[in-house]
Scaffold this motif. Sequence first.
Motif, mmCIF file in Angstrom:
data_model
loop_
_atom_site.group_PDB
_atom_site.id
_atom_site.type_symbol
_atom_site.label_atom_id
_atom_site.label_comp_id
_atom_site.label_asym_id
_atom_site.label_seq_id
_atom_site.Cartn_x
_atom_site.Cartn_y
_atom_site.Cartn_z
ATOM 1 N N VAL A 1 -5.201 -19.475 6.644
ATOM 2 C CA VAL A 1 -4.247 -19.456 5.533
ATOM 3 C C VAL A 1 -4.946 -19.700 4.195
ATOM 4 N N ILE A 2 -6.033 -20.495 4.198
ATOM 5 C CA ILE A 2 -6.743 -20.767 2.945
ATOM 6 C C ILE A 2 -7.482 -19.519 2.473
ATOM 7 N N ASN A 3 -8.207 -18.870 3.397
ATOM 8 C CA ASN A 3 -8.895 -17.638 3.028
ATOM 9 C C ASN A 3 -7.916 -16.581 2.562
ATOM 10 N N ALA A 4 -6.804 -16.447 3.323
ATOM 11 C CA ALA A 4 -5.824 -15.424 2.988
ATOM 12 C C ALA A 4 -5.198 -15.663 1.619
ATOM 13 N N THR A 5 -4.915 -16.921 1.294
ATOM 14 C CA THR A 5 -4.317 -17.227 -0.007
ATOM 15 C C THR A 5 -5.274 -16.893 -1.143
ATOM 16 N N ALA A 6 -6.553 -17.238 -0.980
ATOM 17 C CA ALA A 6 -7.540 -16.908 -2.012
ATOM 18 C C ALA A 6 -7.652 -15.398 -2.194
ATOM 19 N N PHE A 7 -7.651 -14.660 -1.091
ATOM 20 C CA PHE A 7 -7.760 -13.203 -1.165
ATOM 21 C C PHE A 7 -6.528 -12.598 -1.823
ATOM 22 N N LEU A 8 -5.354 -13.077 -1.461
ATOM 23 C CA LEU A 8 -4.122 -12.542 -2.049
ATOM 24 C C LEU A 8 -4.040 -12.839 -3.539
ATOM 25 N N ASP A 9 -4.512 -14.008 -3.945
ATOM 26 C CA ASP A 9 -4.503 -14.338 -5.368
ATOM 27 C C ASP A 9 -5.436 -13.414 -6.146
ATOM 28 N N SER A 10 -6.575 -13.064 -5.556
ATOM 29 C CA SER A 10 -7.495 -12.139 -6.217
ATOM 30 C C SER A 10 -6.851 -10.766 -6.398
ATOM 31 N N LEU A 11 -6.153 -10.299 -5.380
ATOM 32 C CA LEU A 11 -5.479 -9.000 -5.502
ATOM 33 C C LEU A 11 -4.414 -9.039 -6.585
ATOM 34 N N CYS A 12 -3.683 -10.137 -6.658
ATOM 35 C CA CYS A 12 -2.626 -10.241 -7.681
ATOM 36 C C CYS A 12 -3.234 -10.253 -9.077
ATOM 37 N N GLN A 13 -4.343 -10.949 -9.251
ATOM 38 C CA GLN A 13 -4.981 -10.987 -10.568
ATOM 39 C C GLN A 13 -5.587 -9.643 -10.949
ATOM 40 N N GLN A 14 -5.922 -8.826 -9.963
ATOM 41 C CA GLN A 14 -6.433 -7.491 -10.236
ATOM 42 C C GLN A 14 -5.328 -6.448 -10.284
ATOM 43 N N ALA A 15 -4.073 -6.922 -10.424
ATOM 44 C CA ALA A 15 -2.905 -6.050 -10.575
ATOM 45 C C ALA A 15 -2.627 -5.216 -9.331
ATOM 46 N N GLU A 16 -3.078 -5.637 -8.177
ATOM 47 C CA GLU A 16 -2.765 -4.964 -6.919
ATOM 48 C C GLU A 16 -1.705 -5.769 -6.170
ATOM 49 N N VAL A 17 -0.559 -5.927 -6.807
ATOM 50 C CA VAL A 17 0.482 -6.792 -6.259
ATOM 51 C C VAL A 17 1.106 -6.181 -5.016
ATOM 52 N N GLU A 18 1.377 -4.886 -5.042
ATOM 53 C CA GLU A 18 1.975 -4.244 -3.877
ATOM 54 C C GLU A 18 1.076 -4.380 -2.654
ATOM 55 N N GLU A 19 -0.226 -4.188 -2.840
ATOM 56 C CA GLU A 19 -1.158 -4.353 -1.732
ATOM 57 C C GLU A 19 -1.199 -5.798 -1.257
ATOM 58 N N ALA A 20 -1.103 -6.745 -2.185
ATOM 59 C CA ALA A 20 -1.103 -8.152 -1.805
ATOM 60 C C ALA A 20 0.121 -8.493 -0.972
ATOM 61 N N ILE A 21 1.276 -7.967 -1.354
ATOM 62 C CA ILE A 21 2.493 -8.230 -0.582
ATOM 63 C C ILE A 21 2.387 -7.614 0.810
ATOM 64 N N ARG A 22 1.860 -6.391 0.886
ATOM 65 C CA ARG A 22 1.719 -5.727 2.182
ATOM 66 C C ARG A 22 0.777 -6.506 3.099
ATOM 67 N N LEU A 23 -0.353 -6.947 2.558
ATOM 68 C CA LEU A 23 -1.311 -7.689 3.372
ATOM 69 C C LEU A 23 -0.782 -9.070 3.737
ATOM 70 N N ALA A 24 0.009 -9.681 2.861
ATOM 71 C CA ALA A 24 0.592 -10.989 3.193
ATOM 72 C C ALA A 24 1.502 -10.881 4.404
#
Length: 868
Positions: free
Chosen positions: A472-495
């Motif tokens: 969960v820690i790795n996944a949260t860090a990765f999802l936050d990086s995607l959100c900051q790079q404006a890849e929100v849809e991809e972050a939601i899908r991967l979450a």
Amino acid sequence: MSAAPIARASSLKSRCLMIPSSPTLLLRPRFQLASTLSWRQLSSVAQSLPINNIRSFENNISSQRSQSLTISLNPHEALSESVDPATAASGANSRFLLDKTQSRHQDSRHDGSNIHGKQLSPGNHGHSRQNQHRRLPNTPKKPYFVGKRRYMITYDRIHRSSTHNTQPSNRFSVADKDALKSDEPSQEASRELKNLREMHLQWGYIRHQYSASQLQSARKAFTYWKTKFWKVSRVDKPEEPKVPWPWRDNAKWLFELNGVANMQKAWKSLDMESRRKQWPLVMLSTLDRCPEKAHMVLEATLDPLPPGYAINDVLLFTAQRLRISSIKNVRERTIKAEEVLEVMAKVIEDAPTGYVPLGQRTAGLLARKLPSDQTSELFSMLQRANIKLHPNTQLQFAGKLAGDMAHKDTAFGILKNLAENGVDLNAPSPSSAITTLLHCRITHGSLSDRKSSFSPKDTLEYFMDKGFVPNVINATAFLDSLCQQAEVEEAIRLALLFSESGVQLDAKAWATIFRGAKGSLTVENVVRSLDVAKAANAPYVDVLNNALHAVFYFAEMESREKRFSAPWIYPLFGPMLRAYAKKFELEPLQWWLPDSLPLMLTQTTGNDGEKFDSNRPRQWEFLETIVPLTENFFSTQSSGPKLQPNTTTIAIMLRSYIKTLQHPYDLMAFYTFFKARLEEQGGQEGFSAQLIKDQGSLIHDTIIMAMMERRGLSRPALQVFGDMLKDHLQRTASENTEGSEERLKNKQSSAMAPIHPPPGLCTFSILVRGLLNSGDRILAEQVIQVMKEQGVEPNLVTWNTLTKGYAAMQNINKTVFTLQDMEAAGFKPDLFTFRAFGKLKDQGRALERMEGIIDVNRQRIVGEDLYE
């Protein structure tokens, strides 16, 4: 001939000698010294401890076999075999085997070979130190050197407390550990033994660097340095030793000078032989008297090169006491880091290959404590010098470099190399480094981050191919990086994919996704993020709070994107109040507001009334996008009573109320009411104190910002700031007061909770920006002075605010000086800095002014170099 002279003569040749006091052996390190006068007494504590009960250093203690640890200067020459005590029960057999062992050791000194002798059971030979002429019956005599060679320490002499009358079967038992905590002399002797073992192992490595004619003098210098260095490097070193050290002030003439250049000049004034002789005492004096300048003195005294082991000891000493993170000023931190890096560069690159046995611990400590830029340079130096790093040391470098966008590629290369060499990526340390690597913090306006080609998606894919299993820690860090790079849809899908794959998302993971969805200003992303909230089992109140804040955020961003002129007033409170009332109790919010909330809910739009009438009607898109979504979400059926709002809920609603007020009078009246509510409880424990504790200066900053946006409200805004500062200063003075019991009681009562929060960096930045925008430069500079007096260091946003304010006023001198001060503080200009500088109409004149100042500074530096 009596037994004592025989034992005394044999001890000068023998490699080891046994103490016949218990079934445990005490072995002697191999020292080939000219006389007993040159032996160094290293431990008075070890000598004073009882030696009646001596047990083995080994983990498994057996009553049928004696075992011991041989301390040898050469680790390859340690005695490894043992003989059953029954084979050496008689004194004659013991003497025969002992003489045989002595002859073998004497031969090994000449041919340099590694001989493994046998451990012998002690016989009844030698004299007791306390009673050399007579002894009790059935009491074995102790060798004469027990009282002289104080570094001959066994486990029982170190770890055996006086409360132990029997030998435990396990030396790591709970009772033994409890006894060790209270046995300070034993702990001190244990630390000494550890130091001695390290010293002996190190000598076994470097002894081969000297010829036979140099070996004795080199060993003497090595022992002298190590024993003195251990004294000055101890954490519990006394301020004034019992026996004065005559060399404590030997380096005052050197470390009291300013700068390495001055130290080097003073050092080179001595002849070469004097430098070589004085260096150990000069360095030891510096470590004792002025440890913060140890790296400077070392750099200045590298001609001629001191012994390599001593250089490594000084570097380790410096790394252990390096406190760069505690330095507030960015420039001072950078200067300190560069000084340490310069010493490392001279040692690594200028010294002969293999001359300095640089320890892994030294490299790891520097990797963890130096800033990322200097850490990257240090890693490059070690690679160029072909210095092999342990995997743990490499993880230290990778973890530090992974936290900086400019060095993520280097960190990925280190972790990639470790993965290819078979390191378990799911272990705690590699997993932590990967988490830091996957977390990309995008700094808006930064010029360096834009050049980075690092891809967290490709990185995670590579590590998963190597067997890495995300948590969960790795996944949260990765999802936050995607959100900051404006890849929100991809972050939601991967979450959602992570959740289906067995990764249990938590509330922080969902908050990260919702923050990215909210930042995208897309309603569809906000809707899909609610599905992630269900998968993460996020607390219901937190989900409602985020939905309310989404309305506030959409309105604020729309106002800025459409470039509406200040004051920024949004029709927020009515729609948010209608949604709030569907799930939360009104009473907690009503306590903070002077208006009747039930009456406001009866209005058609929720914004009717004199306070919320706007003279400038505007079209707002958020009223048609995010507001309907929020109302529908709050309208979902739920059983049970309404919820109690927390401090986050109240803070969101109060900020929306402040942003909806139209008239300056209403804003000042609200602060008067809000201040009365805060002071009503007098700082005692309650909801007011909890609001200040949880939210800090957020509501006060919102009030100050709203006031600074309106003409004529600069003074009321300063009054709010004064209330915050006054309460903070009074609490600080009360906490520092020492005196009667009544004062202590007042101190405890005042320390319960503040009435007003202390002003933070955001508070100062809002005030400075507002004062500069209104043209009040003198007040702005006074606020900056107060900020410095309170120990609040300006950040890059504050410097950009000052630059923009002075440039907008066309004050060339102040703009240039601000840019210089920003650079002196260690900050690099970003995109917003150049935009602020662009406010100047006469930019050419400002550039000429900056070039002139640079030339003056360069000439001054050259002049100082000439006189050095």
